[in-house]
Design a protein around this motif. Structure first.
Motif, PDB file in Angstrom:
ATOM      1  N   LEU A 102       0.836  -1.218   0.000  1.00  0.00           N
ATOM      2  CA  LEU A 102       0.000   0.000   0.000  1.00  0.00           C
ATOM      3  C   LEU A 102       0.866   1.263   0.000  1.00  0.00           C
ATOM      4  O   LEU A 102       0.551   2.240  -0.674  1.00  0.00           O
ATOM      5  N   TRP A 103       1.953   1.238   0.746  1.00  0.00           N
ATOM      6  CA  TRP A 103       2.858   2.394   0.802  1.00  0.00           C
ATOM      7  C   TRP A 103       3.457   2.666  -0.578  1.00  0.00           C
ATOM      8  O   TRP A 103       3.545   3.816  -1.011  1.00  0.00           O
ATOM      9  N   GLY A 104       3.855   1.602  -1.268  1.00  0.00           N
ATOM     10  CA  GLY A 104       4.399   1.754  -2.625  1.00  0.00           C
ATOM     11  C   GLY A 104       3.367   2.336  -3.573  1.00  0.00           C
ATOM     12  O   GLY A 104       3.686   3.213  -4.392  1.00  0.00           O
ATOM     13  N   GLN A 105       2.135   1.853  -3.471  1.00  0.00           N
ATOM     14  CA  GLN A 105       1.061   2.400  -4.320  1.00  0.00           C
ATOM     15  C   GLN A 105       0.843   3.876  -4.010  1.00  0.00           C
ATOM     16  O   GLN A 105       0.659   4.688  -4.921  1.00  0.00           O
ATOM     17  N   MET A 106       0.872   4.234  -2.725  1.00  0.00           N
ATOM     18  CA  MET A 106       0.641   5.623  -2.340  1.00  0.00           C
ATOM     19  C   MET A 106       1.753   6.520  -2.870  1.00  0.00           C
ATOM     20  O   MET A 106       1.488   7.611  -3.376  1.00  0.00           O
ATOM     21  N   LYS A 107       3.008   6.062  -2.787  1.00  0.00           N
ATOM     22  CA  LYS A 107       4.119   6.851  -3.331  1.00  0.00           C
ATOM     23  C   LYS A 107       3.962   7.031  -4.836  1.00  0.00           C
ATOM     24  O   LYS A 107       4.208   8.105  -5.377  1.00  0.00           O
ATOM     25  N   SER A 108       3.521   5.979  -5.526  1.00  0.00           N
ATOM     26  CA  SER A 108       3.310   6.052  -6.964  1.00  0.00           C
ATOM     27  C   SER A 108       2.222   7.066  -7.303  1.00  0.00           C
ATOM     28  O   SER A 108       2.374   7.875  -8.228  1.00  0.00           O
ATOM     29  N   VAL A 109       1.135   7.031  -6.546  1.00  0.00           N
ATOM     30  CA  VAL A 109       0.030   7.970  -6.783  1.00  0.00           C
ATOM     31  C   VAL A 109       0.484   9.398  -6.512  1.00  0.00           C
ATOM     32  O   VAL A 109       0.167  10.318  -7.277  1.00  0.00           O
ATOM     33  N   LYS A 110       1.250   9.599  -5.452  1.00  0.00           N
ATOM     34  CA  LYS A 110       1.748  10.946  -5.140  1.00  0.00           C
ATOM     35  C   LYS A 110       2.663  11.451  -6.260  1.00  0.00           C
ATOM     36  O   LYS A 110       2.608  12.617  -6.630  1.00  0.00           O
ATOM     37  N   SER A 111       3.487  10.557  -6.806  1.00  0.00           N
ATOM     38  CA  SER A 111       4.363  10.934  -7.913  1.00  0.00           C
ATOM     39  C   SER A 111       3.542  11.315  -9.145  1.00  0.00           C
ATOM     40  O   SER A 111       3.817  12.326  -9.798  1.00  0.00           O
ATOM     41  N   ARG A 112       2.536  10.511  -9.457  1.00  0.00           N
ATOM     42  CA  ARG A 112       1.671  10.819 -10.606  1.00  0.00           C
ATOM     43  C   ARG A 112       0.905  12.111 -10.377  1.00  0.00           C
ATOM     44  O   ARG A 112       0.676  12.878 -11.323  1.00  0.00           O
ATOM     45  N   LEU A 113       0.505  12.364  -9.133  1.00  0.00           N
ATOM     46  CA  LEU A 113      -0.176  13.624  -8.809  1.00  0.00           C
ATOM     47  C   LEU A 113       0.740  14.812  -9.116  1.00  0.00           C
ATOM     48  O   LEU A 113       0.303  15.795  -9.732  1.00  0.00           O
ATOM     49  N   ALA A 114       1.985  14.723  -8.684  1.00  0.00           N
ATOM     50  CA  ALA A 114       2.932  15.824  -8.926  1.00  0.00           C
ATOM     51  C   ALA A 114       3.152  16.016 -10.424  1.00  0.00           C
ATOM     52  O   ALA A 114       3.176  17.152 -10.916  1.00  0.00           O
ATOM     53  N   GLN A 115       3.292  14.905 -11.163  1.00  0.00           N
ATOM     54  CA  GLN A 115       3.502  15.007 -12.614  1.00  0.00           C
ATOM     55  C   GLN A 115       2.287  15.618 -13.309  1.00  0.00           C
ATOM     56  O   GLN A 115       2.422  16.464 -14.189  1.00  0.00           O
ATOM     57  N   THR A 116       1.101  15.181 -12.903  1.00  0.00           N
ATOM     58  CA  THR A 116      -0.132  15.683 -13.523  1.00  0.00           C
ATOM     59  C   THR A 116      -0.334  17.159 -13.191  1.00  0.00           C
ATOM     60  O   THR A 116      -0.774  17.943 -14.039  1.00  0.00           O
ATOM     61  N   HIS A 117       0.016  17.535 -11.975  1.00  0.00           N
ATOM     62  CA  HIS A 117      -0.099  18.946 -11.591  1.00  0.00           C
ATOM     63  C   HIS A 117       0.856  19.796 -12.436  1.00  0.00           C
ATOM     64  O   HIS A 117       0.477  20.871 -12.922  1.00  0.00           O
ATOM     65  N   ALA A 118       2.087  19.307 -12.621  1.00  0.00           N
ATOM     66  CA  ALA A 118       3.063  20.035 -13.456  1.00  0.00           C
ATOM     67  C   ALA A 118       2.568  20.117 -14.899  1.00  0.00           C
ATOM     68  O   ALA A 118       2.695  21.162 -15.547  1.00  0.00           O
ATOM     69  N   LEU A 119       1.989  19.026 -15.397  1.00  0.00           N
ATOM     70  CA  LEU A 119       1.443  19.014 -16.758  1.00  0.00           C
ATOM     71  C   LEU A 119       0.328  20.042 -16.897  1.00  0.00           C
ATOM     72  O   LEU A 119       0.269  20.781 -17.882  1.00  0.00           O
ATOM     73  N   ARG A 120      -0.540  20.106 -15.910  1.00  0.00           N
ATOM     74  CA  ARG A 120      -1.642  21.080 -15.956  1.00  0.00           C
ATOM     75  C   ARG A 120      -1.098  22.502 -15.993  1.00  0.00           C
ATOM     76  O   ARG A 120      -1.600  23.356 -16.738  1.00  0.00           O
ATOM     77  N   GLN A 121      -0.061  22.774 -15.210  1.00  0.00           N
ATOM     78  CA  GLN A 121       0.528  24.111 -15.219  1.00  0.00           C
ATOM     79  C   GLN A 121       1.130  24.427 -16.586  1.00  0.00           C
ATOM     80  O   GLN A 121       1.000  25.550 -17.078  1.00  0.00           O
ATOM     81  N   GLN A 122       1.776  23.427 -17.211  1.00  0.00           N
ATOM     82  CA  GLN A 122       2.331  23.636 -18.553  1.00  0.00           C
ATOM     83  C   GLN A 122       1.217  23.936 -19.551  1.00  0.00           C
ATOM     84  O   GLN A 122       1.344  24.822 -20.398  1.00  0.00           O
TER      85      GLN A 122
END
Length: 189
Positions: A102-122
């Motif tokens: 579960l911790w690994g999944q959560m880290k993956s989701v947090k990473s994807r969240l950061a990437q998606t947020h950066a993409l939205r800003q771009q």
């Protein structure tokens, strides 16, 4: 299939030519595409945030279960209940593996969240640039075309325009009416 491929290529080529001939439409199409991408990014962010919340809750619940089983193991060892110690340790190990997963999944989701947020800003920044270009294109289209000084004189009369005096205007009207009457008489013959 080749007929459809050829037709598809033909249509794409014609569309590209049309958009190049009408750059404002191309800018509008790009803006619409970016708007759609931003909406997709927002939907993905919402989904990822929900998943993050769910995973955080699952990690906390698993951590509480691990703590409870760890305390049970300590109680069973203190009471010398070896028949309960081994199964409790196995349960704790299973919960630890589940928690790590579960911790690994959560880290993956947090990473994807950061990437998606950066993409939205771009995307937002590209949309802003595009809006600026569209405004500049609209302003340029609203301006009259520049006059070519080499042909300016060709469009002018060599004689300055004089206002008609009322007497001249009356004579011209009378002469025109007389010519019309003459034409009517000739056509009536």
């Amino acid at each position: 299939m080749s007929i459809f491929d050829d037709f598809s290529r033909f249509l794409e080529t014609r569309l590209d030519e049309f958009l190049k001939a009408h750059p404002h439409l191309e800018l509008m199409a790009l803006e619409e595409q970016l708007r759609g991408q931003e909406e997709d990014a927002i939907a993905t962010l919402t989904t990822l945030k929900q998943r993050e919340t769910e995973l955080e809750a699952a990690v906390l619940e698993t951590a509480q279960d691990i703590k409870r089983w760890h305390e049970r193991i300590a109680k069973a060892e203190a009471a010398n209940r070896l028949d309960l110690v081994k199964p409790a340790q196995e349960r704790e190990a299973t919960l630890l593996r589940q928690g790590n997963h579960l911790w690994g999944q959560m880290k993956s989701v947090k990473s994807r969240l950061a990437q998606t947020h950066a993409l939205r800003q771009q995307i937002q920044s590209k949309r802003q640039e595009l809006k600026t270009k569209m405004a500049a294109a609209a302003a340029q289209a609203a301006q009259p075309p520049p006059r070519d000084s080499s042909t300016t004189g060709w469009n002018r009369s060599p004689f300055p325009a004089k206002p008609l005096d009322p007497l001249e205007e009356s004579f011209q009207r009378w002469e025109t009416e007389a010519e019309l009457e003459e034409l009517k008489r000739q056509m009536g013959k």
